[in-house]
Scaffold this motif. Structure first.
Motif, short mmCIF file in Angstrom:
data_model
loop_
_atom_site.label_atom_id
_atom_site.label_comp_id
_atom_site.label_asym_id
_atom_site.label_seq_id
_atom_site.Cartn_x
_atom_site.Cartn_y
_atom_site.Cartn_z
N ARG A 295 0.83 -1.20 0.00
CA ARG A 295 0.00 0.00 0.00
C ARG A 295 0.87 1.26 0.00
O ARG A 295 0.56 2.25 -0.69
CB ARG A 295 -0.92 0.00 1.22
N LEU A 296 1.94 1.23 0.77
CA LEU A 296 2.86 2.37 0.77
C LEU A 296 3.44 2.60 -0.62
O LEU A 296 3.51 3.74 -1.10
CB LEU A 296 4.00 2.10 1.76
N ALA A 297 3.85 1.53 -1.28
CA ALA A 297 4.43 1.65 -2.60
C ALA A 297 3.43 2.25 -3.59
O ALA A 297 3.77 3.15 -4.38
CB ALA A 297 4.90 0.28 -3.10
N ILE B 61 10.12 2.38 -4.71
CA ILE B 61 11.01 1.23 -4.93
C ILE B 61 11.50 0.67 -3.60
O ILE B 61 11.60 -0.55 -3.42
CB ILE B 61 12.19 1.64 -5.83
N ALA B 62 11.80 1.55 -2.64
CA ALA B 62 12.25 1.08 -1.33
C ALA B 62 11.16 0.23 -0.67
O ALA B 62 11.45 -0.83 -0.09
CB ALA B 62 12.61 2.27 -0.44
N SER B 63 9.91 0.67 -0.76
CA SER B 63 8.81 -0.12 -0.19
C SER B 63 8.67 -1.46 -0.90
O SER B 63 8.41 -2.49 -0.27
CB SER B 63 7.49 0.66 -0.30
N LEU B 64 8.84 -1.46 -2.22
CA LEU B 64 8.71 -2.70 -2.98
C LEU B 64 9.88 -3.64 -2.71
O LEU B 64 9.69 -4.87 -2.68
CB LEU B 64 8.59 -2.38 -4.48
N ASN B 65 11.05 -3.10 -2.52
CA ASN B 65 12.18 -3.95 -2.14
C ASN B 65 11.91 -4.62 -0.79
O ASN B 65 12.23 -5.80 -0.59
CB ASN B 65 13.47 -3.13 -2.07
N ALA C 296 3.95 -7.09 -6.08
CA ALA C 296 5.14 -6.26 -5.89
C ALA C 296 5.86 -6.04 -7.21
O ALA C 296 6.28 -4.92 -7.53
CB ALA C 296 6.07 -6.92 -4.87
N TYR C 297 5.99 -7.09 -8.01
CA TYR C 297 6.67 -6.95 -9.29
C TYR C 297 5.85 -6.12 -10.28
O TYR C 297 6.40 -5.34 -11.07
CB TYR C 297 6.99 -8.33 -9.88
N TYR C 298 4.52 -6.27 -10.21
CA TYR C 298 3.68 -5.48 -11.11
C TYR C 298 3.78 -3.99 -10.77
O TYR C 298 3.92 -3.14 -11.66
CB TYR C 298 2.23 -5.94 -11.03
#
Length: 335
Positions: A122-124, A137-141, A153-155
């Motif tokens: 949600r943050l990302a 990107i940091a949130s997704l990492n 996450a990849y989408y």
């Protein structure tokens, strides 16, 4: 902007310990029995945060965002440890065009539990909306660290790369998403759009795959229709647009686009029929009135054309196309 400041103040209070929401005055009937029942329940048990959350959900569904925010604020005052309350409040803020408040709310949820996957996703997404790409990107990492096989996450990562202009990495991330989840329609559509922009003939395979996953997905069919249109295959594009609107009669974009392409092919009578369907299902579709009027004009029915041009102008007085059309019918030069 007072609501913004007040909301920040209230969010700051969550970290200071439990508080008691202001007591509701004796409420008048809202006209909604379910909401009124919850209001009665809250009056009898004002320390129950989930009752506020339930009523907030009903207000949210009715697009009464101020009331939903007030109830969720009360719920969080009573129990600031419930992550789902932060999620609900951030959803309201997003739909209320308060993206930065949505982000602040989710940041408090992350402070509460930084290793919760849904919070990071949600943050990302919210950071992507705000074009905070490095933070997204940091949130997704972090999300991938928590779940290395999470397709969402990849989408989302592919969307970040699209917006930052890195097509290669966007394609790689979208492909990873579909390898993890072979039914992720949105990721196939994204790959199709990116490959089509590159002139890659394999693009159609991705649109075909998206449609095959769910043949009743109007978004996938519309995307494939756009692909056909952009490559000059107007007959197949028209068929696809019409199919999308046949699946969902309220999806008038299909009929509207089919009508535009039929006008290009000089199939004016058929185009009139498509615009007519649009107006029946969406009586305030301004451009459909104009184009139905234009079709009537081309078919020699000047009175019908004038009616539709006039209607378009009543709905949008500054719309220049019907202004010019009426000037033409009146034998005047366009302004």
């Amino acid at each position: 902007m007072l609501r913004y400041c007040f909301s920040l103040l209230v969010l700051g209070l969550f970290a200071c310990g439990p508080a008691t929401p202001a007591e509701d005055p004796a409420p008048a009937s809202s006209g909604d029995p379910a909401i009124d029942n919850l209001t009665t329940a809250i009056a009898g048990d004002p320390g129950n945060p989930d009752l506020y959350r339930q009523r907030a959900t009903m207000y949210y569904d009715l697009e009464n965002y101020d009331a939903a925010i007030a109830d969720l604020t009360s719920a969080l005052m009573l129990d600031s440890t419930r992550v789902e309350y932060y999620y609900a409040l951030s959803d309201v803020y997003l739909d209320y065009y308060r993206s930065r408040l949505a982000l602040r709310t989710l940041e408090r949820a992350a402070a509460l539990d930084p290793d919760r996957l849904e919070t990071q996703l949600r943050l990302a997404e919210t950071r992507l909306i705000l074009k905070q790409y490095d933070d997204a990107i940091a949130s997704l990492n972090q999300a991938v660290r928590l779940d290395p096989r999470n397709p969402e996450a990849y989408y989302l990562l592919s969307q970040v790369f699209v917006e930052t202009g890195d097509t290669v990495r966007a394609l790689n991330a979208a492909e990873e998403a579909t390898q993890i989840d072979p039914d992720m329609t949105d990721a196939y559509l994204l790959q199709g759009e990116l490959r089509a922009a590159q002139g890659d003939p394999r693009a159609l395979e991705y649109f075909d795959t998206a449609v095959s996953i769910d043949p009743d997905d109007v978004i996938a069919r519309h995307a494939r229709a756009d692909y056909y249109r952009d490559r000059g295959d107007l007959s197949r594009a028209i068929e696809e647009y019409r199919r999308a609107s046949f699946i969902d009669r309220q999806y008038v974009a299909g009929n509207y686009n089919a009508g535009l392409l039929l006008m290009e092919l000089d199939s004016v009578q058929r185009a009139y029929g498509e615009f007519n369907i649009v107006i029946k299902n969406d009586p305030i579709h301004i451009r459909a009135y104009f184009y139905r009027g234009l079709a009537s004009e081309l078919l020699g029915d000047e009175a019908a054309a004038r009616r539709d041009y006039d209607t378009a102008l009543r709905l949008a007085p500054d719309f220049t196309l019907p202004q010019e059309a009426l000037a033409r019918l009146n034998g005047q030069s366009p302004q």
